[in-house]
Write a protein that holds these residues in place. Structure first.
Motif, PDB file in Angstrom:
ATOM      1  N   VAL A 223     -71.220  23.223  -6.192  1.00 24.45           N
ATOM      2  CA  VAL A 223     -70.314  23.583  -5.105  1.00 24.45           C
ATOM      3  C   VAL A 223     -70.827  24.876  -4.461  1.00 24.45           C
ATOM      4  N   PRO A 224     -71.206  24.825  -3.185  1.00 18.17           N
ATOM      5  CA  PRO A 224     -71.667  26.040  -2.514  1.00 18.17           C
ATOM      6  C   PRO A 224     -70.611  27.138  -2.610  1.00 18.17           C
ATOM      7  N   ALA A 225     -71.053  28.371  -2.845  1.00 12.64           N
ATOM      8  CA  ALA A 225     -70.123  29.485  -3.044  1.00 12.64           C
ATOM      9  C   ALA A 225     -69.134  29.602  -1.891  1.00 12.64           C
ATOM     10  N   ALA A 226     -69.609  29.362  -0.681  1.00 15.61           N
ATOM     11  CA  ALA A 226     -68.775  29.588   0.506  1.00 15.61           C
ATOM     12  C   ALA A 226     -67.574  28.660   0.586  1.00 15.61           C
ATOM     13  N   ILE A 227     -67.660  27.515  -0.067  1.00 19.20           N
ATOM     14  CA  ILE A 227     -66.530  26.578   0.029  1.00 19.20           C
ATOM     15  C   ILE A 227     -65.875  26.342  -1.321  1.00 19.20           C
ATOM     16  N   ALA A 228     -66.120  27.228  -2.275  1.00 20.10           N
ATOM     17  CA  ALA A 228     -65.620  27.013  -3.636  1.00 20.10           C
ATOM     18  C   ALA A 228     -64.088  26.928  -3.676  1.00 20.10           C
ATOM     19  N   GLN A 229     -63.436  27.849  -2.978  1.00 22.11           N
ATOM     20  CA  GLN A 229     -61.968  27.855  -3.016  1.00 22.11           C
ATOM     21  C   GLN A 229     -61.424  26.589  -2.356  1.00 22.11           C
ATOM     22  N   GLN A 230     -62.019  26.232  -1.251  1.00 22.95           N
ATOM     23  CA  GLN A 230     -61.580  25.065  -0.484  1.00 22.95           C
ATOM     24  C   GLN A 230     -61.747  23.783  -1.333  1.00 22.95           C
ATOM     25  N   VAL A 231     -62.852  23.698  -2.022  1.00 22.38           N
ATOM     26  CA  VAL A 231     -63.087  22.526  -2.864  1.00 22.38           C
ATOM     27  C   VAL A 231     -62.115  22.515  -4.047  1.00 22.38           C
ATOM     28  N   ALA A 232     -61.863  23.677  -4.611  1.00 19.82           N
ATOM     29  CA  ALA A 232     -60.928  23.753  -5.736  1.00 19.82           C
ATOM     30  C   ALA A 232     -59.548  23.268  -5.302  1.00 19.82           C
ATOM     31  N   ASP A 233     -59.143  23.680  -4.111  1.00 21.03           N
ATOM     32  CA  ASP A 233     -57.833  23.247  -3.605  1.00 21.03           C
ATOM     33  C   ASP A 233     -57.817  21.730  -3.379  1.00 21.03           C
ATOM     34  N   ALA A 234     -58.871  21.231  -2.800  1.00 24.01           N
ATOM     35  CA  ALA A 234     -58.942  19.786  -2.544  1.00 24.01           C
ATOM     36  C   ALA A 234     -58.952  19.005  -3.859  1.00 24.01           C
ATOM     37  N   ALA A 235     -59.626  19.543  -4.862  1.00 24.86           N
ATOM     38  CA  ALA A 235     -59.665  18.876  -6.160  1.00 24.86           C
ATOM     39  C   ALA A 235     -58.272  18.840  -6.776  1.00 24.86           C
ATOM     40  N   GLU A 236     -57.552  19.935  -6.621  1.00 19.50           N
ATOM     41  CA  GLU A 236     -56.190  20.025  -7.169  1.00 19.50           C
ATOM     42  C   GLU A 236     -55.296  18.967  -6.530  1.00 19.50           C
ATOM     43  N   ALA A 237     -55.399  18.852  -5.235  1.00 18.65           N
ATOM     44  CA  ALA A 237     -54.592  17.871  -4.514  1.00 18.65           C
ATOM     45  C   ALA A 237     -54.933  16.461  -4.976  1.00 18.65           C
ATOM     46  N   ARG A 238     -56.198  16.225  -5.094  1.00 17.53           N
ATOM     47  CA  ARG A 238     -56.657  14.902  -5.508  1.00 17.53           C
ATOM     48  C   ARG A 238     -56.165  14.558  -6.909  1.00 17.53           C
ATOM     49  N   GLU A 239     -56.263  15.527  -7.808  1.00 15.19           N
ATOM     50  CA  GLU A 239     -55.906  15.305  -9.212  1.00 15.19           C
ATOM     51  C   GLU A 239     -54.425  14.928  -9.347  1.00 15.19           C
ATOM     52  N   ALA A 240     -53.573  15.643  -8.645  1.00 16.09           N
ATOM     53  CA  ALA A 240     -52.143  15.372  -8.683  1.00 16.09           C
ATOM     54  C   ALA A 240     -51.914  13.910  -8.314  1.00 16.09           C
ATOM     55  N   ASN A 241     -52.534  13.543  -7.228  1.00 17.68           N
ATOM     56  CA  ASN A 241     -52.443  12.201  -6.697  1.00 17.68           C
ATOM     57  C   ASN A 241     -52.897  11.150  -7.706  1.00 17.68           C
ATOM     58  N   GLU A 242     -53.955  11.459  -8.462  1.00 14.35           N
ATOM     59  CA  GLU A 242     -54.511  10.502  -9.428  1.00 14.35           C
ATOM     60  C   GLU A 242     -53.508  10.181 -10.535  1.00 14.35           C
ATOM     61  N   GLY A 243     -52.800  11.238 -10.992  1.00 11.46           N
ATOM     62  CA  GLY A 243     -51.855  11.054 -12.089  1.00 11.46           C
ATOM     63  C   GLY A 243     -50.825  10.001 -11.718  1.00 11.46           C
ATOM     64  N   ASP A 244     -50.319  10.093 -10.500  1.00 12.91           N
ATOM     65  CA  ASP A 244     -49.343   9.118 -10.040  1.00 12.91           C
ATOM     66  C   ASP A 244     -49.941   7.716 -10.080  1.00 12.91           C
ATOM     67  N   LYS A 245     -51.136   7.604  -9.553  1.00 11.66           N
ATOM     68  CA  LYS A 245     -51.761   6.286  -9.459  1.00 11.66           C
ATOM     69  C   LYS A 245     -51.937   5.645 -10.814  1.00 11.66           C
ATOM     70  N   ARG A 246     -52.313   6.432 -11.787  1.00  9.15           N
ATOM     71  CA  ARG A 246     -52.555   5.867 -13.126  1.00  9.15           C
ATOM     72  C   ARG A 246     -51.312   5.099 -13.616  1.00  9.15           C
ATOM     73  N   ALA A 247     -50.136   5.707 -13.453  1.00  8.58           N
ATOM     74  CA  ALA A 247     -48.903   5.063 -13.905  1.00  8.58           C
ATOM     75  C   ALA A 247     -48.645   3.777 -13.122  1.00  8.58           C
ATOM     76  N   ILE A 248     -48.920   3.839 -11.834  1.00  7.04           N
ATOM     77  CA  ILE A 248     -48.683   2.656 -10.986  1.00  7.04           C
ATOM     78  C   ILE A 248     -49.571   1.485 -11.403  1.00  7.04           C
ATOM     79  N   PHE A 249     -50.852   1.775 -11.607  1.00  7.53           N
ATOM     80  CA  PHE A 249     -51.762   0.691 -11.990  1.00  7.53           C
ATOM     81  C   PHE A 249     -51.448   0.187 -13.402  1.00  7.53           C
ATOM     82  N   ALA A 250     -50.987   1.093 -14.271  1.00  6.05           N
ATOM     83  CA  ALA A 250     -50.634   0.684 -15.634  1.00  6.05           C
ATOM     84  C   ALA A 250     -49.471  -0.308 -15.610  1.00  6.05           C
TER      85      ALA A 250
END
Lengths: 227, 227, 227, 227, 227, 227
Positions: free
Chosen positions: A176-203
């Protein structure tokens, strides 16, 4: 002309808070959060299954069969750094072992990513010093030719600049380029939250076909069901 | 002409009793019982050492960098099925992760064989969803181009038809055509019984040279003992 | 002319005391003690992580897809031997499994190094019979063509003569000619003692740059520190 | 976040005179003149032996199995450009054939460097359109996913920025950053002159040992002559 | 059970007129005409650049290091046939040389596709007997173990049935199932006509972006032009 | 201990008459005449198609990225020698180019076999200096670490002793131990004569099945003809 033999001392490391936040996510999640770029090639594997790294890159450009620059790099390490070692040519010699690991650990380094070989894997595992490498090889190296430290390098197919955040786990290695590290971390956080929901739905038996509303697109593309 | 974009819904799965019987034997035994055919190439490796699969194949033909058809395949899964995913070209992208695994598991699938990459390996291991793949790679995929489901495919060098029995363990992956599943299971059983006896004999110090009566053949072939 | 089909019965094994002493050191240490020669290529990997071998070589030259000579080799084994199997061409078939391992173990063999494939890996692991191989492959082999036993072979890029000491661990495989086994063992011992001291020094934060007095050499080579 | 889907229109191409001068030298000479950096991996091979390229890079980042961006790149080409195509993952599909070559040639492009596959090799050879690639593969590609044009890329292990000079011949492919193109051209010229002299000297029987005065260094390093 | 040791004498060869028509087109065109399937892996290369094959497949399943079945196959050859040789495992031995080529040529065979090695390449080139192979290797083979002739095989990743049309040129090797040979030939013809027009259009400077009307799709996908 | 840094000056070269006789035969013939041993791996390829070598080996053991020993070897060359260069590890750098070739040619050397890379391929081709190598690579090398000259080496999987005869052509590279050079040359001659006869026989339509009387053996092995 001389593009080698350079050690850059002052590098701008990615923001500590961003690094810390990125350390909470897996490589696949971060890679997706960046728009599917930044991965090293899949031949980079951990020397033990639980190996995990998240740190700021101190880069090294090695010469084949020569680990002199690893010693030069050691002095540039700060707590939280990860050494990212590239080589001027394909070479799988054992550039790194328990003594360098001891030295790196003493400086606070959190791991090594090397497009080459490592040895003393039993010791490294016991020391819990995580390494991702192209090969495990006992082949010894010399100290004769200059490479560089903290220059931009290409490691396992990925461009790495000093100070970039490098995250590694069993799924691979992402930069992850240093200049976008915070932005990527935020995007990863958003994505992760979303994934948790999906797991239950597919289960529960819901299909991706329905959840992602793919049926129309598939039909439009011409998918035919036959018996 | 269009050889892609087909989903076959009604496939003839191998007989359940034969599948169950085959599940008792290892890959090497079954491969021998078939007359030494049916193996995938040895680059197919389990994502964790204890991974073991025995099920009926639902086949998928993927396009490079595209896992759309994995979702289409999910709907075709029945309990006891194993997904066998081939690709129209060599590609090690991460076509499969924890969400698809959750979906497959919810449908009763018992594993995945993929001539490509997988990711979320830590999750898959915790879920105990066995996967045999060519690579572990975090690289994400898109959903844009049609492949097919339940057509004959070539996966890691082996021909697989929908409904065939696929058995995988640490020794590799073997494909048993549905039509001969029972016959192969019986042959494997006979072979296995025989092996147990042999193990004790060799442990006692009897040589294969004597047990298999090889000495005459070797002499006839010209073997010379020298000092 | 016939360079194959030979079994040499009387070979000179390396001195037992030297073998015992070599067994105390790792592959990397022994390779260094020999002057950085003697290693096999790094594609040779253990079938389980804890596998470790130190023994005297009984060599086998195999034909592709044919393990007849493995049975011939079994008879030549003495306690403490390690079988080193080369092949006349690149071939990853499963030349070796649990039955041969039982036979080898009954003769006192301590392991197998094979530039080819093995199978029955679960059994071999349970038997604690260490194997280092190029591949894991269930592919069965025949018994039809002569190779040789106890002739000089090239295995995974290394020359091995019958009676040489072969040491293998997670870092790879190294071959020590019988004639210099004691000398190498002594050199390894000296090196190991020295390493222990170094580990403590580097752990205290001393840099290799200073400990090995590299700074002058680096400056002379033209290393430039920039900010 | 979106790191893909970008087309940079205004790039700074290396100075024309420097490019012209670099075109007079071979890849090995230029690589040496740069201090032994800048080479692509040796799997990049010309589709015909006489292929030779020297031009300014228009870079393309492709998606696997997708050549949409090659068409986007065509519009950005100016006379003297060479297209340098990387891919977000390893993929050897046939991204390029005679139609794209016709289009590129019509725009004045002087060749293609692609870390992927090409097809229509007979036509390309007849058109004298030089291509250096990882593979020759008839596999067709789609036009569905965005990559980028004129962003920095890693192609066959080398970093390439738009506008850099790329030189390719039977010895491989080398990348010269635009900013140092003139300097490298001058260094190459100096080196080449020097080489011509040496060739005559060595042809007369003078040894490199003497010409380069290596004997003292070798003796100091411990070289021993034995009979 | 015995899946090997079979020679099928009566096979249904693709229609002669369809084969003749297919012989007019290149591999890339035919592969496209089939909907982008049917290709062998790109490691299959011609032993000389001008090699070109179009014929009906007589398939052979070889054992590693054994070319017995090549002799069995010779008897099954009819004028216009191409031998397609697969192997039960990866093996690059020299299964084929000038004598077998003489025999095959005497029977009217038009070439060989082999997922293995060949030798006597100079002779084969002089005889103008085209071969596409995985390797050139002088390694000799034996005649000891049964494989099969005219059974379905997987050759270099492609399924081949006896009687299928196999076309090979510098772009690779493609397999056309006998049942659709005429249809594919017609589709290839249509495609080829179309290509000729396009070549002139692109040569005149028209861009694919405009000719294929890609601009709208690219914009919709989010392509951004920046300066 | 020091196994490197040795130059053996007096080596016993194979008998000149035997070398001359061996030069009349191809690699495949000589390999067969030796009983199917002595081949290097098939990745060793000529830098131009017509390259052919037959000479006595002067061996070199290189260090990765270092061609110092090539210069040391030059002094040991006598007319009719071929340089056989191995490396202590896998490395494809360009150890050899036109200047060393000029030097070698001035000493009477007839070619180079190198388990590494070469460069200046256009010049080498024009000079008609035949080279068989693992790779073509422009990557430059240094002169810093000792290897050895005229010690036994393993080159591309084959054991080579100084003075052995090495023959190379488009089919690969074979090594004939000096001690049996005459014997092998005689066997090759016998074999070659025999081949000429066979070619005519097979051209007339006689099958190998009949000529070699294989039908009985095949039937006994269980071959079944089906319709």
């Amino acid at each position: 002309m001389n593009n080698l033999g350079i050690v850059k001392r002052n590098i701008t490391r990615a923001d500590k808070a961003a690094v810390e936040k990125l350390s909470r996510f897996g490589v696949a999640t971060i890679h997706e959060a960046m728009g599917r770029v930044g991965l090293m090639k899949p031949y980079m594997r951990p020397i033990y299954n639980e190996a995990k790294i998240c740190g700021t890159a101190v880069t090294v450009l090695l010469q084949p069969g020569d680990n002199w620059m690893m010693h030069v790099a050691a002095e540039q390490l700060q707590p939280g750094d990860v050494v990212v070692a590239a080589c001027t040519t394909d070479n799988a010699d054992g550039f790194f072992g328990d003594l360098l690991a001891t030295s790196f650990q003493a400086r606070g380094a959190v791991g090594l990513i090397i497009d080459g070989g490592v040895r003393d894997v039993k010791d490294l595992t016991e020391m819990k010093f995580p390494v991702f490498s192209k090969a495990i090889h006992a082949k010894g190296t010399i100290k004769a030719t200059l490479g560089s430290v903290n220059v931009p390098v290409v490691c396992a197919g990925a461009q790495v600049n000093p100070g970039d955040v490098v995250i590694a786990d069993i799924d691979g290695v992402v930069v992850v380029p240093a200049a976008i590290a915070q932005q990527v971390a935020d995007a990863a956080e958003a994505r992760e939250a979303n994934e948790g929901d999906k797991r239950a739905i597919f289960a529960s038996g819901v299909l991706g076909l329905d959840y992602y509303k793919m049926r129309e697109g598939l039909a439009k593309a011409g998918l035919r069901y036959v018996d």
